[in-house]
Write a protein that holds these residues in place. Structure first.
Motif, PDB file in Angstrom:
ATOM      1  N   ARG A 207       0.824  -1.212   0.000  1.00 54.03           N
ATOM      2  CA  ARG A 207       0.000   0.000   0.000  1.00 54.03           C
ATOM      3  C   ARG A 207       0.859   1.265   0.000  1.00 54.03           C
ATOM      4  N   ASP A 208       2.061   1.208   0.585  1.00 49.37           N
ATOM      5  CA  ASP A 208       2.935   2.372   0.697  1.00 49.37           C
ATOM      6  C   ASP A 208       3.867   2.554  -0.505  1.00 49.37           C
ATOM      7  N   ARG A 209       3.942   1.544  -1.365  1.00 48.46           N
ATOM      8  CA  ARG A 209       4.834   1.626  -2.520  1.00 48.46           C
ATOM      9  C   ARG A 209       4.239   2.516  -3.599  1.00 48.46           C
ATOM     10  N   PRO A 210       5.101   3.290  -4.282  1.00 51.26           N
ATOM     11  CA  PRO A 210       4.575   4.116  -5.377  1.00 51.26           C
ATOM     12  C   PRO A 210       4.191   3.257  -6.567  1.00 51.26           C
ATOM     13  N   ARG A 211       3.168   3.685  -7.264  1.00 56.97           N
ATOM     14  CA  ARG A 211       2.726   3.000  -8.479  1.00 56.97           C
ATOM     15  C   ARG A 211       3.459   3.632  -9.654  1.00 56.97           C
ATOM     16  N   VAL A 212       4.045   2.797 -10.502  1.00 61.46           N
ATOM     17  CA  VAL A 212       4.733   3.285 -11.697  1.00 61.46           C
ATOM     18  C   VAL A 212       3.955   2.790 -12.902  1.00 61.46           C
ATOM     19  N   ASP A 213       3.414   3.723 -13.658  1.00 63.38           N
ATOM     20  CA  ASP A 213       2.716   3.338 -14.883  1.00 63.38           C
ATOM     21  C   ASP A 213       3.752   2.939 -15.913  1.00 63.38           C
ATOM     22  N   TYR A 214       3.433   1.942 -16.693  1.00 64.87           N
ATOM     23  CA  TYR A 214       4.375   1.397 -17.663  1.00 64.87           C
ATOM     24  C   TYR A 214       3.806   1.542 -19.059  1.00 64.87           C
ATOM     25  N   THR A 215       4.318   2.486 -19.805  1.00 67.49           N
ATOM     26  CA  THR A 215       3.945   2.656 -21.200  1.00 67.49           C
ATOM     27  C   THR A 215       5.242   2.693 -22.007  1.00 67.49           C
ATOM     28  N   PRO A 216       5.791   1.518 -22.314  1.00 68.53           N
ATOM     29  CA  PRO A 216       7.110   1.442 -22.935  1.00 68.53           C
ATOM     30  C   PRO A 216       7.119   1.847 -24.401  1.00 68.53           C
ATOM     31  N   CYS A 217       8.267   2.346 -24.831  1.00 67.92           N
ATOM     32  CA  CYS A 217       8.470   2.582 -26.255  1.00 67.92           C
ATOM     33  C   CYS A 217       8.873   1.252 -26.897  1.00 67.92           C
ATOM     34  N   GLN A 218       8.977   1.213 -28.211  1.00 68.27           N
ATOM     35  CA  GLN A 218       9.287  -0.026 -28.915  1.00 68.27           C
ATOM     36  C   GLN A 218      10.647  -0.591 -28.486  1.00 68.27           C
ATOM     37  N   ALA A 219      11.649   0.273 -28.310  1.00 69.38           N
ATOM     38  CA  ALA A 219      12.973  -0.201 -27.896  1.00 69.38           C
ATOM     39  C   ALA A 219      12.908  -0.848 -26.517  1.00 69.38           C
ATOM     40  N   ALA A 220      12.102  -0.295 -25.617  1.00 70.64           N
ATOM     41  CA  ALA A 220      11.964  -0.885 -24.286  1.00 70.64           C
ATOM     42  C   ALA A 220      11.267  -2.243 -24.357  1.00 70.64           C
ATOM     43  N   LEU A 221      10.280  -2.363 -25.229  1.00 69.82           N
ATOM     44  CA  LEU A 221       9.616  -3.658 -25.410  1.00 69.82           C
ATOM     45  C   LEU A 221      10.594  -4.704 -25.937  1.00 69.82           C
ATOM     46  N   GLU A 222      11.463  -4.289 -26.860  1.00 68.50           N
ATOM     47  CA  GLU A 222      12.468  -5.206 -27.392  1.00 68.50           C
ATOM     48  C   GLU A 222      13.464  -5.604 -26.313  1.00 68.50           C
ATOM     49  N   ALA A 223      13.851  -4.651 -25.463  1.00 68.07           N
ATOM     50  CA  ALA A 223      14.767  -4.954 -24.362  1.00 68.07           C
ATOM     51  C   ALA A 223      14.114  -5.925 -23.383  1.00 68.07           C
ATOM     52  N   LEU A 224      12.845  -5.732 -23.117  1.00 68.16           N
ATOM     53  CA  LEU A 224      12.123  -6.626 -22.216  1.00 68.16           C
ATOM     54  C   LEU A 224      12.048  -8.034 -22.806  1.00 68.16           C
ATOM     55  N   GLN A 225      11.823  -8.132 -24.109  1.00 63.14           N
ATOM     56  CA  GLN A 225      11.794  -9.439 -24.762  1.00 63.14           C
ATOM     57  C   GLN A 225      13.164 -10.120 -24.675  1.00 63.14           C
ATOM     58  N   ALA A 226      14.228  -9.355 -24.864  1.00 62.56           N
ATOM     59  CA  ALA A 226      15.577  -9.916 -24.740  1.00 62.56           C
ATOM     60  C   ALA A 226      15.819 -10.409 -23.319  1.00 62.56           C
ATOM     61  N   ALA A 227      15.348  -9.646 -22.327  1.00 61.60           N
ATOM     62  CA  ALA A 227      15.505 -10.061 -20.930  1.00 61.60           C
ATOM     63  C   ALA A 227      14.730 -11.345 -20.651  1.00 61.60           C
ATOM     64  N   ARG A 228      13.579 -11.502 -21.305  1.00 64.44           N
ATOM     65  CA  ARG A 228      12.796 -12.733 -21.131  1.00 64.44           C
ATOM     66  C   ARG A 228      13.575 -13.963 -21.597  1.00 64.44           C
ATOM     67  N   THR A 229      14.399 -13.806 -22.634  1.00 63.29           N
ATOM     68  CA  THR A 229      15.197 -14.944 -23.096  1.00 63.29           C
ATOM     69  C   THR A 229      16.299 -15.279 -22.100  1.00 63.29           C
ATOM     70  N   LEU A 230      16.791 -14.272 -21.386  1.00 61.00           N
ATOM     71  CA  LEU A 230      17.839 -14.500 -20.392  1.00 61.00           C
ATOM     72  C   LEU A 230      17.286 -15.055 -19.086  1.00 61.00           C
ATOM     73  N   TYR A 231      16.061 -14.647 -18.737  1.00 62.55           N
ATOM     74  CA  TYR A 231      15.420 -15.066 -17.491  1.00 62.55           C
ATOM     75  C   TYR A 231      14.006 -15.567 -17.802  1.00 62.55           C
ATOM     76  N   PRO A 232      13.881 -16.720 -18.431  1.00 60.45           N
ATOM     77  CA  PRO A 232      12.571 -17.186 -18.899  1.00 60.45           C
ATOM     78  C   PRO A 232      11.558 -17.478 -17.794  1.00 60.45           C
ATOM     79  N   LYS A 233      12.005 -17.712 -16.574  1.00 62.10           N
ATOM     80  CA  LYS A 233      11.070 -18.032 -15.489  1.00 62.10           C
ATOM     81  C   LYS A 233      10.614 -16.801 -14.711  1.00 62.10           C
ATOM     82  N   ALA A 234      11.179 -15.644 -15.022  1.00 65.20           N
ATOM     83  CA  ALA A 234      10.819 -14.416 -14.305  1.00 65.20           C
ATOM     84  C   ALA A 234       9.555 -13.804 -14.907  1.00 65.20           C
ATOM     85  N   ASN A 235       8.714 -13.234 -14.035  1.00 72.55           N
ATOM     86  CA  ASN A 235       7.533 -12.538 -14.547  1.00 72.55           C
ATOM     87  C   ASN A 235       7.925 -11.134 -15.005  1.00 72.55           C
TER      88      ASN A 235
END
Length: 80
Positions: A4-32
């Motif tokens: 309840r005390d943590r700040p909320r961060v809205d996530y509206t990524p640009c295309q490069a950020a989405l690609e970086a997130l996809q690359a991270a998924r390949t490195l850490y496939p079990k992470a949400n």
């Protein structure tokens, strides 16, 4: 810190950020998605603070940013 005390961060990524997130998924496939975002933010801050790493140049508006080629190579090719 309670949830309840943590700040909320809205996530509206640009295309490069989405690609970086996809690359991270390949490195850490079990992470949400939230764990991947947390890992990337903490790792990025550490890299910037320690100064032994040169961040990629991100010119113009964030919608025009491009993922560097060396990072783009980490993204698996999707066959369609």
């Amino acid at each position: 810190m309670t949830k309840r005390d943590r700040p909320r961060v809205d996530y509206t990524p640009c295309q490069a950020a989405l690609e970086a997130l996809q690359a991270a998924r390949t490195l850490y496939p079990k992470a949400n998605t939230q764990a991947l975002i947390d890992r990337l933010v903490i790792t990025g801050l550490s890299a910037l603070v320690h100064g032994k790493w040169q961040p990629p140049s991100l010119w113009g508006t964030r919608e025009r940013w491009k993922l560097p080629d060396d990072l783009r190579e980490q993204i698996p090719v999707q066959s369609g």
